[in-house]
Design a protein around this motif. Structure first.
Motif, PDB file in Angstrom:
ATOM      1  N   THR A 174      69.758 -23.855  11.076  1.00 49.79           N
ATOM      2  CA  THR A 174      70.519 -22.925  11.911  1.00 49.79           C
ATOM      3  C   THR A 174      70.314 -23.145  13.394  1.00 49.79           C
ATOM      4  O   THR A 174      70.846 -22.394  14.202  1.00 49.79           O
ATOM      5  N   GLY A 175      69.532 -24.133  13.756  1.00 53.14           N
ATOM      6  CA  GLY A 175      69.258 -24.366  15.172  1.00 53.14           C
ATOM      7  C   GLY A 175      68.153 -23.489  15.718  1.00 53.14           C
ATOM      8  O   GLY A 175      67.873 -23.507  16.912  1.00 53.14           O
ATOM      9  N   GLY A 176      67.498 -22.747  14.833  1.00 53.35           N
ATOM     10  CA  GLY A 176      66.455 -21.843  15.297  1.00 53.35           C
ATOM     11  C   GLY A 176      65.059 -22.420  15.228  1.00 53.35           C
ATOM     12  O   GLY A 176      64.088 -21.742  15.531  1.00 53.35           O
ATOM     13  N   HIS A 177      64.925 -23.685  14.799  1.00 53.91           N
ATOM     14  CA  HIS A 177      63.608 -24.305  14.719  1.00 53.91           C
ATOM     15  C   HIS A 177      63.213 -24.820  16.093  1.00 53.91           C
ATOM     16  O   HIS A 177      63.932 -25.599  16.703  1.00 53.91           O
ATOM     17  N   HIS A 178      62.069 -24.367  16.593  1.00 51.49           N
ATOM     18  CA  HIS A 178      61.705 -24.619  17.985  1.00 51.49           C
ATOM     19  C   HIS A 178      60.761 -25.798  18.163  1.00 51.49           C
ATOM     20  O   HIS A 178      60.213 -25.988  19.249  1.00 51.49           O
ATOM     21  N   GLY A 179      60.541 -26.575  17.134  1.00 49.30           N
ATOM     22  CA  GLY A 179      59.708 -27.754  17.280  1.00 49.30           C
ATOM     23  C   GLY A 179      58.287 -27.540  16.800  1.00 49.30           C
ATOM     24  O   GLY A 179      57.725 -28.405  16.139  1.00 49.30           O
ATOM     25  N   ALA A 180      57.669 -26.429  17.121  1.00 52.78           N
ATOM     26  CA  ALA A 180      56.313 -26.130  16.667  1.00 52.78           C
ATOM     27  C   ALA A 180      56.375 -25.386  15.341  1.00 52.78           C
ATOM     28  O   ALA A 180      57.349 -24.690  15.035  1.00 52.78           O
ATOM     29  N   TYR A 181      55.334 -25.536  14.555  1.00 48.83           N
ATOM     30  CA  TYR A 181      55.248 -24.817  13.290  1.00 48.83           C
ATOM     31  C   TYR A 181      54.723 -23.402  13.525  1.00 48.83           C
ATOM     32  O   TYR A 181      54.070 -23.109  14.525  1.00 48.83           O
ATOM     33  N   GLY A 182      55.021 -22.515  12.581  1.00 52.57           N
ATOM     34  CA  GLY A 182      54.545 -21.139  12.663  1.00 52.57           C
ATOM     35  C   GLY A 182      55.484 -20.209  13.398  1.00 52.57           C
ATOM     36  O   GLY A 182      55.060 -19.166  13.903  1.00 52.57           O
ATOM     37  N   MET A 183      56.777 -20.563  13.467  1.00 48.53           N
ATOM     38  CA  MET A 183      57.769 -19.719  14.144  1.00 48.53           C
ATOM     39  C   MET A 183      58.830 -19.211  13.170  1.00 48.53           C
ATOM     40  O   MET A 183      59.976 -18.967  13.545  1.00 48.53           O
ATOM     41  N   LEU A 184      58.445 -19.076  11.916  1.00 56.09           N
ATOM     42  CA  LEU A 184      59.363 -18.530  10.930  1.00 56.09           C
ATOM     43  C   LEU A 184      59.624 -17.063  11.211  1.00 56.09           C
ATOM     44  O   LEU A 184      58.752 -16.348  11.716  1.00 56.09           O
ATOM     45  N   THR A 185      60.806 -16.623  10.872  1.00 54.94           N
ATOM     46  CA  THR A 185      61.120 -15.198  10.969  1.00 54.94           C
ATOM     47  C   THR A 185      61.571 -14.715   9.598  1.00 54.94           C
ATOM     48  O   THR A 185      62.533 -15.250   9.024  1.00 54.94           O
ATOM     49  N   GLY A 186      60.858 -13.738   9.086  1.00 50.96           N
ATOM     50  CA  GLY A 186      61.221 -13.165   7.797  1.00 50.96           C
ATOM     51  C   GLY A 186      60.845 -14.065   6.642  1.00 50.96           C
ATOM     52  O   GLY A 186      60.084 -15.021   6.768  1.00 50.96           O
ATOM     53  N   GLY A 187      61.401 -13.742   5.478  1.00 49.03           N
ATOM     54  CA  GLY A 187      61.123 -14.508   4.276  1.00 49.03           C
ATOM     55  C   GLY A 187      59.797 -14.109   3.652  1.00 49.03           C
ATOM     56  O   GLY A 187      58.972 -13.429   4.264  1.00 49.03           O
ATOM     57  N   ASP A 188      59.600 -14.542   2.417  1.00 54.43           N
ATOM     58  CA  ASP A 188      58.364 -14.235   1.695  1.00 54.43           C
ATOM     59  C   ASP A 188      57.343 -15.322   1.982  1.00 54.43           C
ATOM     60  O   ASP A 188      57.127 -16.240   1.184  1.00 54.43           O
ATOM     61  N   GLN A 189      56.706 -15.219   3.141  1.00 56.75           N
ATOM     62  CA  GLN A 189      55.770 -16.256   3.568  1.00 56.75           C
ATOM     63  C   GLN A 189      54.520 -16.287   2.698  1.00 56.75           C
ATOM     64  O   GLN A 189      53.949 -17.358   2.441  1.00 56.75           O
ATOM     65  N   ALA A 190      54.102 -15.143   2.200  1.00 49.00           N
ATOM     66  CA  ALA A 190      52.927 -15.098   1.323  1.00 49.00           C
ATOM     67  C   ALA A 190      53.178 -15.896   0.050  1.00 49.00           C
ATOM     68  O   ALA A 190      52.272 -16.571  -0.471  1.00 49.00           O
ATOM     69  N   PHE A 191      54.393 -15.840  -0.464  1.00 54.11           N
ATOM     70  CA  PHE A 191      54.750 -16.614  -1.656  1.00 54.11           C
ATOM     71  C   PHE A 191      54.570 -18.105  -1.392  1.00 54.11           C
ATOM     72  O   PHE A 191      54.030 -18.845  -2.227  1.00 54.11           O
ATOM     73  N   LEU A 192      55.021 -18.556  -0.239  1.00 49.06           N
ATOM     74  CA  LEU A 192      54.921 -19.971   0.107  1.00 49.06           C
ATOM     75  C   LEU A 192      53.471 -20.414   0.234  1.00 49.06           C
ATOM     76  O   LEU A 192      53.097 -21.497  -0.228  1.00 49.06           O
ATOM     77  N   VAL A 193      52.642 -19.589   0.854  1.00 51.84           N
ATOM     78  CA  VAL A 193      51.230 -19.930   1.017  1.00 51.84           C
ATOM     79  C   VAL A 193      50.552 -20.006  -0.343  1.00 51.84           C
ATOM     80  O   VAL A 193      49.802 -20.951  -0.636  1.00 51.84           O
ATOM     81  N   GLU A 194      50.797 -19.042  -1.183  1.00 54.66           N
ATOM     82  CA  GLU A 194      50.189 -19.045  -2.519  1.00 54.66           C
ATOM     83  C   GLU A 194      50.672 -20.246  -3.325  1.00 54.66           C
ATOM     84  O   GLU A 194      49.900 -20.877  -4.046  1.00 54.66           O
ATOM     85  N   ARG A 195      51.939 -20.569  -3.207  1.00 53.35           N
ATOM     86  CA  ARG A 195      52.510 -21.702  -3.937  1.00 53.35           C
ATOM     87  C   ARG A 195      51.871 -23.020  -3.508  1.00 53.35           C
ATOM     88  O   ARG A 195      51.717 -23.944  -4.321  1.00 53.35           O
ATOM     89  N   ALA A 196      51.486 -23.121  -2.243  1.00 53.16           N
ATOM     90  CA  ALA A 196      50.935 -24.369  -1.708  1.00 53.16           C
ATOM     91  C   ALA A 196      49.433 -24.505  -1.898  1.00 53.16           C
ATOM     92  O   ALA A 196      48.890 -25.603  -1.739  1.00 53.16           O
ATOM     93  N   THR A 197      48.732 -23.421  -2.222  1.00 54.49           N
ATOM     94  CA  THR A 197      47.273 -23.439  -2.275  1.00 54.49           C
ATOM     95  C   THR A 197      46.773 -23.986  -3.605  1.00 54.49           C
ATOM     96  O   THR A 197      47.144 -23.467  -4.665  1.00 54.49           O
ATOM     97  N   PRO A 198      45.947 -25.039  -3.591  1.00 57.73           N
ATOM     98  CA  PRO A 198      45.426 -25.596  -4.843  1.00 57.73           C
ATOM     99  C   PRO A 198      44.528 -24.603  -5.575  1.00 57.73           C
ATOM    100  O   PRO A 198      43.949 -23.690  -4.977  1.00 57.73           O
ATOM    101  N   VAL A 199      44.414 -24.798  -6.871  1.00 57.36           N
ATOM    102  CA  VAL A 199      43.543 -23.994  -7.727  1.00 57.36           C
ATOM    103  C   VAL A 199      42.616 -24.957  -8.458  1.00 57.36           C
ATOM    104  O   VAL A 199      43.071 -25.956  -9.023  1.00 57.36           O
ATOM    105  N   LEU A 200      41.314 -24.680  -8.439  1.00 60.04           N
ATOM    106  CA  LEU A 200      40.367 -25.554  -9.126  1.00 60.04           C
ATOM    107  C   LEU A 200      40.493 -25.393 -10.630  1.00 60.04           C
ATOM    108  O   LEU A 200      40.837 -24.325 -11.138  1.00 60.04           O
ATOM    109  N   ASP A 201      40.202 -26.489 -11.345  1.00 56.62           N
ATOM    110  CA  ASP A 201      40.230 -26.438 -12.807  1.00 56.62           C
ATOM    111  C   ASP A 201      39.171 -25.477 -13.328  1.00 56.62           C
ATOM    112  O   ASP A 201      38.099 -25.331 -12.762  1.00 56.62           O
TER     113      ASP A 201
END
Length: 544
Positions: free
Chosen positions: A517-544
């Motif tokens: 949408t042209g709203g990405h400003h180049g640096a990370y961590g500038m998201l607005t809205g969305g289920d960010q906790a879901f994304l973090v949990e989805r990306a976090t490894p889990v030990l066996d």
């Protein structure tokens, strides 16, 4: 009185003892989308090996003890061999044993290249440098198949899942590896300016070389594809390390490169003076002959960058899940959650695109898939590889000072991050290759439109971005100065389409909203809205 020393509190445990494949939701989604459960299950041992403490230690050791050139033996004979730390051999033995080199080309399995790509993405997270000879070997096979007799001579050894290191007669070895030498001092990516000369001998197809190669990948390997000027023009040749009579081929390894990253791997400068080579393909068709090798290595550049992204976000998400600051766990802090969620988006989009292109290799007889690969490989290599350094740097920052020390592994990743953007054509070379595909092969644009169009109507941001990209194509599609802009937009639209179709809505909606949408400003961590906790949990490894 001696004061008792206490172990420091609030320390993040090392990320070891996990299944690198099973813990990567983006990777498993892509494998199941384009393959099946059998493919995923077959990667279990590889995933567990890659996530072991042993693999982590070998990866660090291979970089702490880089290869060295052994020009002469103890009797003064010129040998031009490369000596490696035992950890390099440990990594190579397992990479070859898992079939990550040329094994897919002779497998016959329906999803052989998809499986190999997923495995390469996971295994590269142990240590990226040794992926170079694995990649060169994988990429050599389609080029060698230009000549059936030459392919029959080399492909069985290259495809064997046995690692057999050493400069010996290839007929006595249980497994072989390949390298490549294209660039020269005066030309770099402009290989048509090569000055190395190939002179025909009295034997049909056999030539001698005189000249040099400024950058030869994996000079310790058994066979190389090189370019040189024959009487009929630039031509591709097969250069064995050891000749059929058992003697060593005549070329000198002048030195090994002192590189920014990729330090575990040997890259060398070679000089030729009477070096024996066999012609592969017709004279004057060198670029056309070697182009399939270039395409395969470009795919591995995308996969390798996606691997760096995934490893970086895994370390960052793991750290913030176990580290507290300012009164709470870092992962619960809204701003840190925003950063890690943004990194996770970048990683998942790269993985989705890499695995989609690998799946296209499995459908080699499908003209639509071939056309898609023709345009999507250079645009993916341009965009994914270009995004990697900033992404890895942001992940490193999530660990703060802990990420800046070598033991964390993040400095190794950071030094490696620019490599794939340089390898097999820099960003400009790949962006211009997109323009060439559009101009010369209209079916490639049709394939791209078909792929992004498959998600039409499912996401308004994606629909609008595709329409805007088509307008850009019409206005300046052939303009060299706009090549990067066009390649970047085409790549992000392709990523968005894949995520809209196959990823959870929490992932695809936020990706399209932030990237298209042209709203990405180049640096990370500038998201607005969305289920960010879901994304973090989805990306976090889990030990066996």
């Amino acid at each position: 009185m001696q004061t008792e020393l206490r172990a420091p509190a609030n320390q993040t445990p090392p990320l070891v003892g996990h299944d690198v494949v099973a813990c990567d939701a983006a990777l498993t989604t892509a494998v199941l989308t384009h393959g099946d459960q059998e493919v995923l299950t077959s990667l279990g041992d590889l995933g567990r090996d890659a996530g072991s403490e042993e693999a982590r230690e070998h990866g660090l050791a291979a970089n702490d003890h880089p290869p060295r050139l052994v020009a002469y033996d103890r009797h003064g004979h010129r040998v031009d061999e490369v000596a490696f730390h035992p950890s390099w051999h440990w990594l190579m033995e397992r990479a070859v044993g898992h079939g990550l080199q040329a094994a897919p080309w002779v497998s016959g399995a329906e999803h052989a290249h998809l499986r190999r790509a997923a495995g390469f993405l996971a295994w590269s997270q142990t240590e990226p440098g040794h992926g170079c000879p694995i990649s060169m070997t994988y990429a050599a096979v389609p080029a060698l198949r230009v000549d059936e007799a030459i392919a029959q001579e080399w492909v069985p050894g290259l495809a064997a899942t046995s690692y057999d290191f050493g400069v010996r007669d290839p007929r006595t070895k249980s497994g072989l590896l390949a390298g490549m030498g294209m660039t020269e001092k005066q030309g770099g990516s402009d290989v048509r300016t090569n000055v190395t000369r190939a002179v025909p001998t009295s034997e049909d197809g056999l030539y001698t070389l005189r000249g040099h190669k400024w950058f030869t990948s994996a000079p310790m390997n058994d066979v190389f594809l090189v370019l040189a000027q024959a009487p009929g023009g630039l031509t591709c040749f097969v250069m064995p390390r050891v000749l059929p009579d058992g003697t060593r081929n005549a070329f000198d390894v002048v030195r090994l490169k002192d590189k920014l990253g990729n330090r575990s791997n040997a890259s060398g400068e070679l000089e030729f003076d009477g070096t024996l080579v066999r012609r592969l393909g017709n004279e004057g068709r060198g670029v056309r002959t070697i182009i399939e090798m270039v395409a395969a290595t470009r795919l591995d550049c995308v996969i390798g960058s996606a691997a760096l992204m995934r490893h970086a976000v895994a370390e960052a998400s793991w750290h913030v899940a176990h580290r507290s600051a300012f009164g709470g766990v870092l992962a619960d802090k809204p701003l840190m959650r925003n950063v890690v969620a943004d990194l996770a988006l970048e990683s998942e989009a790269a993985t989705a695109l890499a695995l989609r292109l690998a799946a296209a290799v499995d459908r080699v007889d499908d003209p639509q898939e071939a056309a898609l690969r023709r345009i999507a490989l250079p645009l993916a290599k341009f965009w994914v590889c270009k995004r990697t350094p900033a992404m890895v740097a942001e992940a490193l920052e999530c660990l703060g000072g802990n990420g800046y020390v070598e033991e964390s592994g993040l400095p190794l990743m950071y030094r490696e991050a620019p490599l794939n953007s340089v390898w097999e054509g820099s960003g400009n070379v790949n962006a211009l290759d997109v323009l060439r595909a559009l101009a010369r092969e209209p079916e490639s644009l049709a394939a791209w439109m078909g792929e992004v169009g498959a998600a039409r109507g499912a996401n308004a941001d994606l629909d609008r971005a595709v329409d805007e990209t088509l307008v850009l194509l019409g206005e300046s599609g052939a303009a060299e100065g706009s090549a990067r802009l066009l390649a970047g937009r085409m790549a992000t639209c392709l990523q968005g389409s894949l995520l809209v179709r196959y990823a959870p809505a929490e992932v695809s909606d936020l990706f399209c909203a932030s990237r298209l949408t042209g709203g990405h400003h180049g640096a990370y961590g500038m998201l607005t809205g969305g289920d960010q906790a879901f994304l973090v949990e989805r990306a976090t490894p889990v030990l066996d």
